[in-house]
Scaffold this motif. Structure first.
Motif, PDB file in Angstrom:
ATOM      1  N   PHE A   2       0.837  -1.190   0.000  1.00  0.00           N
ATOM      2  CA  PHE A   2       0.000   0.000   0.000  1.00  0.00           C
ATOM      3  C   PHE A   2       0.875   1.245   0.000  1.00  0.00           C
ATOM      4  O   PHE A   2       1.954   1.259   0.595  1.00  0.00           O
ATOM      5  CB  PHE A   2      -0.888   0.032   1.248  1.00  0.00           C
ATOM      6  N   VAL A   3       0.395   2.292  -0.691  1.00  0.00           N
ATOM      7  CA  VAL A   3       1.018   3.609  -0.630  1.00  0.00           C
ATOM      8  C   VAL A   3      -0.051   4.590  -0.170  1.00  0.00           C
ATOM      9  O   VAL A   3      -1.248   4.342  -0.314  1.00  0.00           O
ATOM     10  CB  VAL A   3       1.605   4.061  -1.986  1.00  0.00           C
ATOM     11  N   ARG A   4       0.403   5.688   0.391  1.00  0.00           N
ATOM     12  CA  ARG A   4      -0.507   6.773   0.752  1.00  0.00           C
ATOM     13  C   ARG A   4      -0.532   7.722  -0.431  1.00  0.00           C
ATOM     14  O   ARG A   4       0.524   8.114  -0.931  1.00  0.00           O
ATOM     15  CB  ARG A   4      -0.041   7.476   2.016  1.00  0.00           C
ATOM     16  N   ASP A  10      -7.834  17.503  -3.566  1.00  0.00           N
ATOM     17  CA  ASP A  10      -8.622  16.639  -2.693  1.00  0.00           C
ATOM     18  C   ASP A  10      -8.076  16.789  -1.273  1.00  0.00           C
ATOM     19  O   ASP A  10      -6.857  16.857  -1.074  1.00  0.00           O
ATOM     20  CB  ASP A  10      -8.495  15.191  -3.154  1.00  0.00           C
ATOM     21  N   LEU A  11      -8.940  16.848  -0.305  1.00  0.00           N
ATOM     22  CA  LEU A  11      -8.502  16.996   1.080  1.00  0.00           C
ATOM     23  C   LEU A  11      -8.148  15.674   1.734  1.00  0.00           C
ATOM     24  O   LEU A  11      -7.539  15.647   2.798  1.00  0.00           O
ATOM     25  CB  LEU A  11      -9.596  17.682   1.905  1.00  0.00           C
ATOM     26  N   MET A  12      -8.518  14.585   1.094  1.00  0.00           N
ATOM     27  CA  MET A  12      -8.343  13.274   1.708  1.00  0.00           C
ATOM     28  C   MET A  12      -7.144  12.525   1.136  1.00  0.00           C
ATOM     29  O   MET A  12      -6.991  12.411  -0.075  1.00  0.00           O
ATOM     30  CB  MET A  12      -9.603  12.432   1.487  1.00  0.00           C
ATOM     31  N   ALA A  13      -6.315  12.017   2.020  1.00  0.00           N
ATOM     32  CA  ALA A  13      -5.262  11.080   1.605  1.00  0.00           C
ATOM     33  C   ALA A  13      -5.869   9.691   1.649  1.00  0.00           C
ATOM     34  O   ALA A  13      -6.687   9.385   2.509  1.00  0.00           O
ATOM     35  CB  ALA A  13      -4.070  11.183   2.539  1.00  0.00           C
ATOM     36  N   ARG A  14      -5.457   8.857   0.717  1.00  0.00           N
ATOM     37  CA  ARG A  14      -6.021   7.512   0.636  1.00  0.00           C
ATOM     38  C   ARG A  14      -4.923   6.464   0.698  1.00  0.00           C
ATOM     39  O   ARG A  14      -3.809   6.688   0.247  1.00  0.00           O
ATOM     40  CB  ARG A  14      -6.791   7.367  -0.673  1.00  0.00           C
ATOM     41  N   LEU A  15      -5.277   5.320   1.226  1.00  0.00           N
ATOM     42  CA  LEU A  15      -4.392   4.167   1.222  1.00  0.00           C
ATOM     43  C   LEU A  15      -4.740   3.364  -0.022  1.00  0.00           C
ATOM     44  O   LEU A  15      -5.865   2.885  -0.171  1.00  0.00           O
ATOM     45  CB  LEU A  15      -4.631   3.343   2.493  1.00  0.00           C
ATOM     46  N   ILE A  16      -3.784   3.254  -0.949  1.00  0.00           N
ATOM     47  CA  ILE A  16      -4.040   2.641  -2.251  1.00  0.00           C
ATOM     48  C   ILE A  16      -3.193   1.380  -2.413  1.00  0.00           C
ATOM     49  O   ILE A  16      -1.972   1.428  -2.225  1.00  0.00           O
ATOM     50  CB  ILE A  16      -3.690   3.643  -3.385  1.00  0.00           C
ATOM     51  N   PRO A  17      -3.816   0.262  -2.776  1.00  0.00           N
ATOM     52  CA  PRO A  17      -3.025  -0.949  -3.037  1.00  0.00           C
ATOM     53  C   PRO A  17      -2.354  -0.858  -4.409  1.00  0.00           C
ATOM     54  O   PRO A  17      -2.995  -0.491  -5.392  1.00  0.00           O
ATOM     55  CB  PRO A  17      -4.068  -2.074  -3.004  1.00  0.00           C
ATOM     56  N   VAL A  18      -1.071  -1.141  -4.456  1.00  0.00           N
ATOM     57  CA  VAL A  18      -0.332  -1.169  -5.719  1.00  0.00           C
ATOM     58  C   VAL A  18       0.568  -2.395  -5.731  1.00  0.00           C
ATOM     59  O   VAL A  18       0.946  -2.904  -4.681  1.00  0.00           O
ATOM     60  CB  VAL A  18       0.517   0.108  -5.948  1.00  0.00           C
ATOM     61  N   ASP A  19       0.896  -2.831  -6.908  1.00  0.00           N
ATOM     62  CA  ASP A  19       1.855  -3.919  -7.090  1.00  0.00           C
ATOM     63  C   ASP A  19       3.159  -3.300  -7.553  1.00  0.00           C
ATOM     64  O   ASP A  19       3.152  -2.331  -8.308  1.00  0.00           O
ATOM     65  CB  ASP A  19       1.311  -4.898  -8.135  1.00  0.00           C
ATOM     66  N   GLU A  20       4.276  -3.847  -7.130  1.00  0.00           N
ATOM     67  CA  GLU A  20       5.577  -3.304  -7.525  1.00  0.00           C
ATOM     68  C   GLU A  20       5.770  -3.299  -9.034  1.00  0.00           C
ATOM     69  O   GLU A  20       6.554  -2.519  -9.559  1.00  0.00           O
ATOM     70  CB  GLU A  20       6.714  -4.079  -6.861  1.00  0.00           C
ATOM     71  N   ALA A  21       5.066  -4.164  -9.748  1.00  0.00           N
ATOM     72  CA  ALA A  21       5.195  -4.242 -11.202  1.00  0.00           C
ATOM     73  C   ALA A  21       4.222  -3.317 -11.935  1.00  0.00           C
ATOM     74  O   ALA A  21       4.299  -3.193 -13.158  1.00  0.00           O
ATOM     75  CB  ALA A  21       4.985  -5.679 -11.663  1.00  0.00           C
ATOM     76  N   ASP A  22       3.324  -2.645 -11.203  1.00  0.00           N
ATOM     77  CA  ASP A  22       2.381  -1.715 -11.836  1.00  0.00           C
ATOM     78  C   ASP A  22       3.134  -0.529 -12.444  1.00  0.00           C
ATOM     79  O   ASP A  22       4.084  -0.019 -11.852  1.00  0.00           O
ATOM     80  CB  ASP A  22       1.389  -1.151 -10.815  1.00  0.00           C
ATOM     81  N   LEU A  24       3.373   3.438 -13.486  1.00  0.00           N
ATOM     82  CA  LEU A  24       2.883   4.630 -12.809  1.00  0.00           C
ATOM     83  C   LEU A  24       1.623   5.171 -13.467  1.00  0.00           C
ATOM     84  O   LEU A  24       0.828   5.846 -12.816  1.00  0.00           O
ATOM     85  CB  LEU A  24       3.990   5.679 -12.744  1.00  0.00           C
ATOM     86  N   ALA A  25       1.393   4.833 -14.716  1.00  0.00           N
ATOM     87  CA  ALA A  25       0.135   5.185 -15.369  1.00  0.00           C
ATOM     88  C   ALA A  25      -1.033   4.473 -14.679  1.00  0.00           C
ATOM     89  O   ALA A  25      -2.096   5.060 -14.472  1.00  0.00           O
ATOM     90  CB  ALA A  25       0.180   4.831 -16.851  1.00  0.00           C
ATOM     91  N   VAL A  26      -0.818   3.223 -14.285  1.00  0.00           N
ATOM     92  CA  VAL A  26      -1.846   2.463 -13.564  1.00  0.00           C
ATOM     93  C   VAL A  26      -2.070   3.077 -12.179  1.00  0.00           C
ATOM     94  O   VAL A  26      -3.207   3.231 -11.731  1.00  0.00           O
ATOM     95  CB  VAL A  26      -1.459   0.964 -13.455  1.00  0.00           C
ATOM     96  N   VAL A  27      -0.992   3.428 -11.514  1.00  0.00           N
ATOM     97  CA  VAL A  27      -1.106   4.056 -10.195  1.00  0.00           C
ATOM     98  C   VAL A  27      -1.873   5.378 -10.308  1.00  0.00           C
ATOM     99  O   VAL A  27      -2.785   5.648  -9.511  1.00  0.00           O
ATOM    100  CB  VAL A  27       0.290   4.283  -9.569  1.00  0.00           C
ATOM    101  N   PRO A  69       6.592   0.555   0.367  1.00  0.00           N
ATOM    102  CA  PRO A  69       5.335   0.526   1.124  1.00  0.00           C
ATOM    103  C   PRO A  69       5.172   1.748   2.029  1.00  0.00           C
ATOM    104  O   PRO A  69       6.114   2.183   2.690  1.00  0.00           O
ATOM    105  CB  PRO A  69       5.438  -0.756   1.953  1.00  0.00           C
ATOM    106  N   MET A  70       3.981   2.296   2.005  1.00  0.00           N
ATOM    107  CA  MET A  70       3.539   3.433   2.813  1.00  0.00           C
ATOM    108  C   MET A  70       4.185   4.765   2.420  1.00  0.00           C
ATOM    109  O   MET A  70       4.009   5.758   3.111  1.00  0.00           O
ATOM    110  CB  MET A  70       3.735   3.152   4.303  1.00  0.00           C
ATOM    111  N   ASP A  71       4.935   4.807   1.301  1.00  0.00           N
ATOM    112  CA  ASP A  71       5.413   6.088   0.787  1.00  0.00           C
ATOM    113  C   ASP A  71       4.213   6.945   0.391  1.00  0.00           C
ATOM    114  O   ASP A  71       3.131   6.428   0.109  1.00  0.00           O
ATOM    115  CB  ASP A  71       6.300   5.899  -0.446  1.00  0.00           C
ATOM    116  N   VAL A  72       4.439   8.238   0.337  1.00  0.00           N
ATOM    117  CA  VAL A  72       3.406   9.173  -0.108  1.00  0.00           C
ATOM    118  C   VAL A  72       3.652   9.514  -1.564  1.00  0.00           C
ATOM    119  O   VAL A  72       4.772   9.861  -1.949  1.00  0.00           O
ATOM    120  CB  VAL A  72       3.427  10.462   0.742  1.00  0.00           C
TER     121      VAL A  72
END
Length: 78
Positions: A2-4, A10-22, A24-27, A69-72
């Motif tokens: 997960f990354v933040r 947007d005022l809200m930060a979100r916890l987003i699931p990502v795969d290391e192989a994704d 950055l366009a997908v992210v 993991p957990m980077d912003v």
């Protein structure tokens, strides 16, 4: 893992699931889907991903960009 993630305007930060192989366009699209049209108005502009204040190449993967993991990440219209 997960990354933040925050979409500019947007005022809200979100916890987003990502795969290391994704790409950055997908992210970018994953984060944007949570904000555009919900809390941020849609615009006819491309979307970019920033990590440590650097705009990243959309072709890179999460791993090659050095995102851990957990980077912003910040996503915004370019």
């Amino acid at each position: 893992m997960f990354v933040r993630a925050v979409f500019d305007g947007d005022l809200m930060a979100r916890l987003i699931p990502v795969d290391e192989a994704d790409s950055l366009a997908v992210v970018a699209r994953t984060v944007a889907d949570q904000a555009i049209g919900v809390t941020v108005p849609p615009r006819d502009r491309p979307i970019g991903v920033w990590h440590n204040d650097n705009l990243l190449d959309q072709q890179n993967t999460v791993r090659s960009a050095g995102i851990t993991p957990m980077d912003v990440v910040r996503v915004a219209y370019v």
